[in-house]
Design a protein around this motif. Structure first.
Motif, PDB file in Angstrom:
ATOM      1  N   VAL A  82       0.945  -1.302  -0.313  1.00 39.19           N
ATOM      2  CA  VAL A  82      -0.066  -0.104  -0.109  1.00 39.19           C
ATOM      3  C   VAL A  82       0.818   1.281   0.118  1.00 39.19           C
ATOM      4  O   VAL A  82       1.846   1.345   0.866  1.00 39.19           O
ATOM      5  N   GLY A  83       0.721   2.010  -0.916  1.00 40.92           N
ATOM      6  CA  GLY A  83       1.426   3.459  -0.987  1.00 40.92           C
ATOM      7  C   GLY A  83       0.341   4.384  -0.784  1.00 40.92           C
ATOM      8  O   GLY A  83      -0.772   4.212  -0.193  1.00 40.92           O
ATOM      9  N   GLY A  84       0.866   5.653  -1.142  1.00 46.48           N
ATOM     10  CA  GLY A  84      -0.051   6.891  -1.004  1.00 46.48           C
ATOM     11  C   GLY A  84      -1.245   6.909  -1.864  1.00 46.48           C
ATOM     12  O   GLY A  84      -2.388   7.267  -1.225  1.00 46.48           O
ATOM     13  N   ALA A  85      -0.933   6.751  -3.093  1.00 46.97           N
ATOM     14  CA  ALA A  85      -2.172   6.688  -4.112  1.00 46.97           C
ATOM     15  C   ALA A  85      -2.475   5.343  -4.596  1.00 46.97           C
ATOM     16  O   ALA A  85      -3.413   5.242  -5.274  1.00 46.97           O
ATOM     17  N   THR A  86      -1.598   4.232  -4.429  1.00 45.28           N
ATOM     18  CA  THR A  86      -1.681   3.126  -5.245  1.00 45.28           C
ATOM     19  C   THR A  86      -1.656   1.891  -4.218  1.00 45.28           C
ATOM     20  O   THR A  86      -1.065   2.268  -3.030  1.00 45.28           O
ATOM     21  N   TRP A  87      -1.840   0.868  -4.693  1.00 47.01           N
ATOM     22  CA  TRP A  87      -1.795  -0.445  -4.131  1.00 47.01           C
ATOM     23  C   TRP A  87      -1.499  -1.339  -4.924  1.00 47.01           C
ATOM     24  O   TRP A  87      -1.942  -1.572  -6.003  1.00 47.01           O
ATOM     25  N   ASP A  88      -0.812  -2.488  -4.549  1.00 51.34           N
ATOM     26  CA  ASP A  88      -0.622  -3.728  -5.142  1.00 51.34           C
ATOM     27  C   ASP A  88      -1.352  -5.078  -4.801  1.00 51.34           C
ATOM     28  O   ASP A  88      -1.569  -4.979  -3.743  1.00 51.34           O
ATOM     29  N   MET A  89      -1.880  -5.747  -5.708  1.00 51.93           N
ATOM     30  CA  MET A  89      -2.726  -6.732  -5.401  1.00 51.93           C
ATOM     31  C   MET A  89      -2.315  -7.874  -5.954  1.00 51.93           C
ATOM     32  O   MET A  89      -1.615  -8.004  -7.103  1.00 51.93           O
ATOM     33  N   GLY A  90      -2.122  -9.133  -5.325  1.00 51.29           N
ATOM     34  CA  GLY A  90      -1.857 -10.452  -5.668  1.00 51.29           C
ATOM     35  C   GLY A  90      -3.165 -11.357  -5.992  1.00 51.29           C
ATOM     36  O   GLY A  90      -4.356 -10.853  -5.262  1.00 51.29           O
ATOM     37  N   TYR A  91      -3.086 -12.267  -6.996  1.00 46.56           N
ATOM     38  CA  TYR A  91      -4.329 -13.141  -7.110  1.00 46.56           C
ATOM     39  C   TYR A  91      -3.757 -14.846  -7.472  1.00 46.56           C
ATOM     40  O   TYR A  91      -2.656 -14.815  -8.035  1.00 46.56           O
ATOM     41  N   GLU A  92      -4.534 -15.681  -7.311  1.00 47.04           N
ATOM     42  CA  GLU A  92      -4.590 -17.171  -7.750  1.00 47.04           C
ATOM     43  C   GLU A  92      -5.786 -17.246  -8.081  1.00 47.04           C
ATOM     44  O   GLU A  92      -6.918 -17.173  -7.393  1.00 47.04           O
ATOM     45  N   ILE A  93      -5.641 -17.795  -9.332  1.00 44.71           N
ATOM     46  CA  ILE A  93      -7.221 -18.487  -9.952  1.00 44.71           C
ATOM     47  C   ILE A  93      -7.013 -19.796  -9.858  1.00 44.71           C
ATOM     48  O   ILE A  93      -6.025 -20.527 -10.327  1.00 44.71           O
TER      49      ILE A  93
END
Length: 151
Positions: free
Chosen positions: A91-102
Motif C-alpha cells: 500500500v502506497g500513498g495513492a496506489t496499492w498492489d494486489m496478488g491473485y491466484e485463479i
C-alpha cells in the motif's frame, strides 16, 4: 459468492465462466483472465470498502496501472465457478498492489499481480487513499505473489 477468512489475509470471489471465454483451442483465452480478475476486483471492492460507502472507490475512481499474469495450467469451460483469491501486497500513498491466484479445489491455473491507483475523476489525476481505504487494504496485507521473475 464471496468469502473472507479473518485468520488468512485473502479474499475469495467465485466467478462463473462464460461459454464464449473459450478460444479455438478449447481453453479459456488468455485475454479472458483479465476479465475474470476485473470481475473479482469489483466484488472485492464492494466488500473491502463497505464501511466507506460500498462502491465509493468505484464511483470516485480507480485505475488499473499494471497487470501481470503467469499462466500455469490450461483452463477449460465448466459450469462451476472458478475461485479467485486476492490479497494486498503493498500500500502506497495513492496506489496499492494486489496478488491473485485463479484456482479450483484441485488446480492452480494462474497467478497475477496488479497495481491500482486511486483516481479523482473530476480532477483527472491520482488522489491519496483515505484513512478508511488504507485500513481496508491493510487488513488484507500479505506476501508478494510467488511468480517466476524474468531474467
Amino acid at each position: 459468492m464471496t468469502s473472507q477468512s479473518p485468520a488468512h489475509p485473502r479474499f475469495t470471489a467465485e466467478v462463473v465462466l462464460r461459454w464464449g471465454d473459450m478460444d479455438a483451442f478449447g481453453h479459456v483465452n488468455n485475454v479472458q483472465y483479465h476479465r475474470l480478475l476485473e470481475e473479482a476486483r469489483i466484488r472485492a471492492f464492494g466488500e473491502w470498502f463497505h464501511s466507506s460507502g460500498g462502491d465509493t472507490m468505484l464511483r470516485s475512481g480507480v485505475l488499473l496501472a499494471r497487470q501481470e499474469i503467469e499462466y500455469l495450467e490450461q483452463m477449460v469451460y465448466r459450469p462451476e465457478p472458478i475461485a479467485i483469491e486476492m490479497w494486498v501486497t503493498q500500500v502506497g500513498g495513492a496506489t496499492w498492489d494486489m496478488g491473485y491466484e485463479i484456482r479450483d479445489r484441485d488446480m492452480l491455473y494462474a497467478r497475477a499481480e496488479s497495481t491500482l491507483v486511486a483516481f479523482d475523476l473530476a480532477a483527472q489525476g491520482p488522489r491519496r487513499l483515505t484513512a478508511d481505504e488504507r485500513a481496508a487494504l491493510g487488513s488484507l496485507l500479505g506476501e508478494p505473489v510467488a511468480m517466476r521473475r524474468r531474467r
